[in-house]
Design an enzyme around this catalytic site. Structure first.
Site, PDB file in Angstrom:
ATOM      1  N   CYS A 202     -16.994 -70.369  63.008  1.00  0.00           N
ATOM      2  CA  CYS A 202     -16.555 -69.959  61.674  1.00  0.00           C
ATOM      3  C   CYS A 202     -15.801 -68.629  61.737  1.00  0.00           C
ATOM      4  O   CYS A 202     -15.875 -67.893  62.730  1.00  0.00           O
ATOM      5  CB  CYS A 202     -17.734 -69.905  60.700  1.00  0.00           C
ATOM      6  SG  CYS A 202     -18.588 -68.317  60.600  1.00  0.00           S
TER       7      CYS A 202
ATOM      8  N   ASP B 106     -13.613 -56.248  52.718  1.00  0.00           N
ATOM      9  CA  ASP B 106     -13.129 -57.552  52.256  1.00  0.00           C
ATOM     10  C   ASP B 106     -11.599 -57.532  52.257  1.00  0.00           C
ATOM     11  O   ASP B 106     -10.969 -56.584  51.801  1.00  0.00           O
ATOM     12  CB  ASP B 106     -13.665 -57.858  50.854  1.00  0.00           C
ATOM     13  CG  ASP B 106     -13.524 -59.324  50.501  1.00  0.00           C
ATOM     14  OD1 ASP B 106     -14.557 -60.015  50.379  1.00  0.00           O
ATOM     15  OD2 ASP B 106     -12.370 -59.803  50.357  1.00  0.00           O
TER      16      ASP B 106
ATOM     17  N   ASN C 128     -23.377 -64.746  47.153  1.00  0.00           N
ATOM     18  CA  ASN C 128     -22.960 -66.014  46.567  1.00  0.00           C
ATOM     19  C   ASN C 128     -23.656 -67.105  47.382  1.00  0.00           C
ATOM     20  O   ASN C 128     -23.605 -67.087  48.619  1.00  0.00           O
ATOM     21  CB  ASN C 128     -21.442 -66.168  46.626  1.00  0.00           C
ATOM     22  CG  ASN C 128     -20.735 -65.174  45.717  1.00  0.00           C
ATOM     23  OD1 ASN C 128     -21.260 -64.804  44.668  1.00  0.00           O
ATOM     24  ND2 ASN C 128     -19.555 -64.735  46.110  1.00  0.00           N
TER      25      ASN C 128
ATOM     26  N   HIS D  76     -21.057 -68.572  56.166  1.00  0.00           N
ATOM     27  CA  HIS D  76     -21.824 -67.696  57.068  1.00  0.00           C
ATOM     28  C   HIS D  76     -22.355 -66.614  56.134  1.00  0.00           C
ATOM     29  O   HIS D  76     -21.560 -65.885  55.516  1.00  0.00           O
ATOM     30  CB  HIS D  76     -20.900 -67.132  58.165  1.00  0.00           C
ATOM     31  CG  HIS D  76     -21.569 -66.248  59.173  1.00  0.00           C
ATOM     32  ND1 HIS D  76     -21.388 -66.363  60.541  1.00  0.00           N
ATOM     33  CD2 HIS D  76     -22.421 -65.208  59.007  1.00  0.00           C
ATOM     34  CE1 HIS D  76     -22.091 -65.443  61.174  1.00  0.00           C
ATOM     35  NE2 HIS D  76     -22.730 -64.713  60.261  1.00  0.00           N
TER      36      HIS D  76
ATOM     37  N   HIS E 188     -23.443 -63.709  53.875  1.00  0.00           N
ATOM     38  CA  HIS E 188     -22.897 -62.343  53.772  1.00  0.00           C
ATOM     39  C   HIS E 188     -23.274 -61.743  52.429  1.00  0.00           C
ATOM     40  O   HIS E 188     -23.388 -62.452  51.437  1.00  0.00           O
ATOM     41  CB  HIS E 188     -21.376 -62.348  53.966  1.00  0.00           C
ATOM     42  CG  HIS E 188     -20.657 -63.317  53.088  1.00  0.00           C
ATOM     43  ND1 HIS E 188     -20.560 -64.660  53.390  1.00  0.00           N
ATOM     44  CD2 HIS E 188     -20.015 -63.149  51.911  1.00  0.00           C
ATOM     45  CE1 HIS E 188     -19.883 -65.278  52.440  1.00  0.00           C
ATOM     46  NE2 HIS E 188     -19.546 -64.382  51.519  1.00  0.00           N
TER      47      HIS E 188
ATOM     48  N   HIS F 142     -22.111 -59.031  49.574  1.00  0.00           N
ATOM     49  CA  HIS F 142     -20.991 -58.247  49.042  1.00  0.00           C
ATOM     50  C   HIS F 142     -21.527 -56.923  48.487  1.00  0.00           C
ATOM     51  O   HIS F 142     -22.441 -56.932  47.646  1.00  0.00           O
ATOM     52  CB  HIS F 142     -20.316 -58.979  47.869  1.00  0.00           C
ATOM     53  CG  HIS F 142     -19.634 -60.262  48.209  1.00  0.00           C
ATOM     54  ND1 HIS F 142     -18.264 -60.368  48.341  1.00  0.00           N
ATOM     55  CD2 HIS F 142     -20.126 -61.510  48.430  1.00  0.00           C
ATOM     56  CE1 HIS F 142     -17.941 -61.624  48.625  1.00  0.00           C
ATOM     57  NE2 HIS F 142     -19.054 -62.341  48.680  1.00  0.00           N
TER      58      HIS F 142
HETATM   59  P1  AMP Z   1     -17.740 -65.755  49.369  1.00  0.00           P
HETATM   60  O1  AMP Z   1     -16.956 -66.300  48.202  1.00  0.00           O
HETATM   61  O2  AMP Z   1     -19.041 -65.112  48.958  1.00  0.00           O
HETATM   62  O3  AMP Z   1     -17.900 -66.780  50.473  1.00  0.00           O
HETATM   63  O4  AMP Z   1     -16.896 -64.551  49.917  1.00  0.00           O
HETATM   64  C1  AMP Z   1     -16.046 -64.633  51.015  1.00  0.00           C
HETATM   65  C2  AMP Z   1     -15.256 -63.358  51.040  1.00  0.00           C
HETATM   66  O5  AMP Z   1     -14.680 -63.227  52.330  1.00  0.00           O
HETATM   67  C3  AMP Z   1     -14.095 -63.288  50.029  1.00  0.00           C
HETATM   68  O6  AMP Z   1     -14.281 -62.164  49.166  1.00  0.00           O
HETATM   69  C4  AMP Z   1     -12.862 -63.141  50.913  1.00  0.00           C
HETATM   70  O7  AMP Z   1     -11.877 -62.289  50.346  1.00  0.00           O
HETATM   71  C5  AMP Z   1     -13.437 -62.587  52.204  1.00  0.00           C
HETATM   72  N1  AMP Z   1     -12.692 -62.864  53.416  1.00  0.00           N
HETATM   73  C6  AMP Z   1     -12.191 -64.047  53.834  1.00  0.00           C
HETATM   74  N2  AMP Z   1     -11.593 -63.927  55.024  1.00  0.00           N
HETATM   75  C7  AMP Z   1     -11.722 -62.626  55.391  1.00  0.00           C
HETATM   76  C8  AMP Z   1     -11.332 -61.864  56.529  1.00  0.00           C
HETATM   77  N3  AMP Z   1     -10.659 -62.428  57.544  1.00  0.00           N
HETATM   78  N4  AMP Z   1     -11.637 -60.544  56.561  1.00  0.00           N
HETATM   79  C9  AMP Z   1     -12.295 -59.976  55.535  1.00  0.00           C
HETATM   80  N5  AMP Z   1     -12.720 -60.644  54.439  1.00  0.00           N
HETATM   81  C10 AMP Z   1     -12.429 -61.949  54.363  1.00  0.00           C
HETATM   82 ZN    ZN Z   2     -20.487 -67.927  61.594  1.00  0.00          ZN
END
Ligand code: AMP
Ligand code: ZN
Length: 108
Positions: free
Chosen positions: A2, A28, A85, A96, A98, A100
């Site tokens: 991922c 982010d 989320n 994966h 995370h 925020h």
């Molecule tokens: P979620 O909707 O909780 O899965 O949040 C995923 C977050 O990852 C979003 O706020 C995206 O803007 C962020 N995101 C996606 N790709 C990257 C990346 N390569 N580097 C940093 N943030 C990312």
């Molecule tokens: Zn992962």
């Protein structure tokens, strides 16, 4: 693998703000707040929904690091959000787990 595992393995670059043996934190890429940091365990676990009792300390570690990163940026003075989320219906896009950290709005 991922996208967050690739970031953890440094196969994809990120704006890293913190790293230890078990987790990393980076900015982010599409911030929804003046300060928007993602705190991510190095172990690939899909979601809060998927977490098992044996990994429950991961949740505390992520929240604790969110608190410290917020404090280091003075966000404890104004307040901030810590958000998981959970699954598609909860707005999760990256499978994966995370946390925020969002803040930095003017509150005077
Ligand atoms: P979620 O909707 O909780 O899965 O949040 C995923 C977050 O990852 C979003 O706020 C995206 O803007 C962020 N995101 C996606 N790709 C990257 C990346 N390569 N580097 C940093 N943030 C990312
Ligand atoms: Zn992962």
């Amino acid at each position: 693998m991922c996208i967050f595992c690739k970031i953890i393995k440094k196969q994809i670059s990120s704006d890293l703000v913190y790293e230890n043996d078990t987790l990393i934190a980076f900015k982010d890429i599409k911030p929804s707040a003046p300060v928007h940091i993602l705190i991510v365990p190095k172990k690939h676990i899909e979601s809060v929904i998927a977490i098992e009792a044996e990994d429950k300390n991961v949740l505390g570690d992520l929240v604790w690091r969110g608190k410290i990163l917020a404090q280091e940026r003075g966000l404890d003075k104004t307040g901030y959000k810590l958000i998981f989320n959970c699954g598609r219906g909860g707005g999760q896009i990256i499978d994966h787990i995370h946390l925020h950290l969002m803040g930095g709005w003017d509150k005077k």
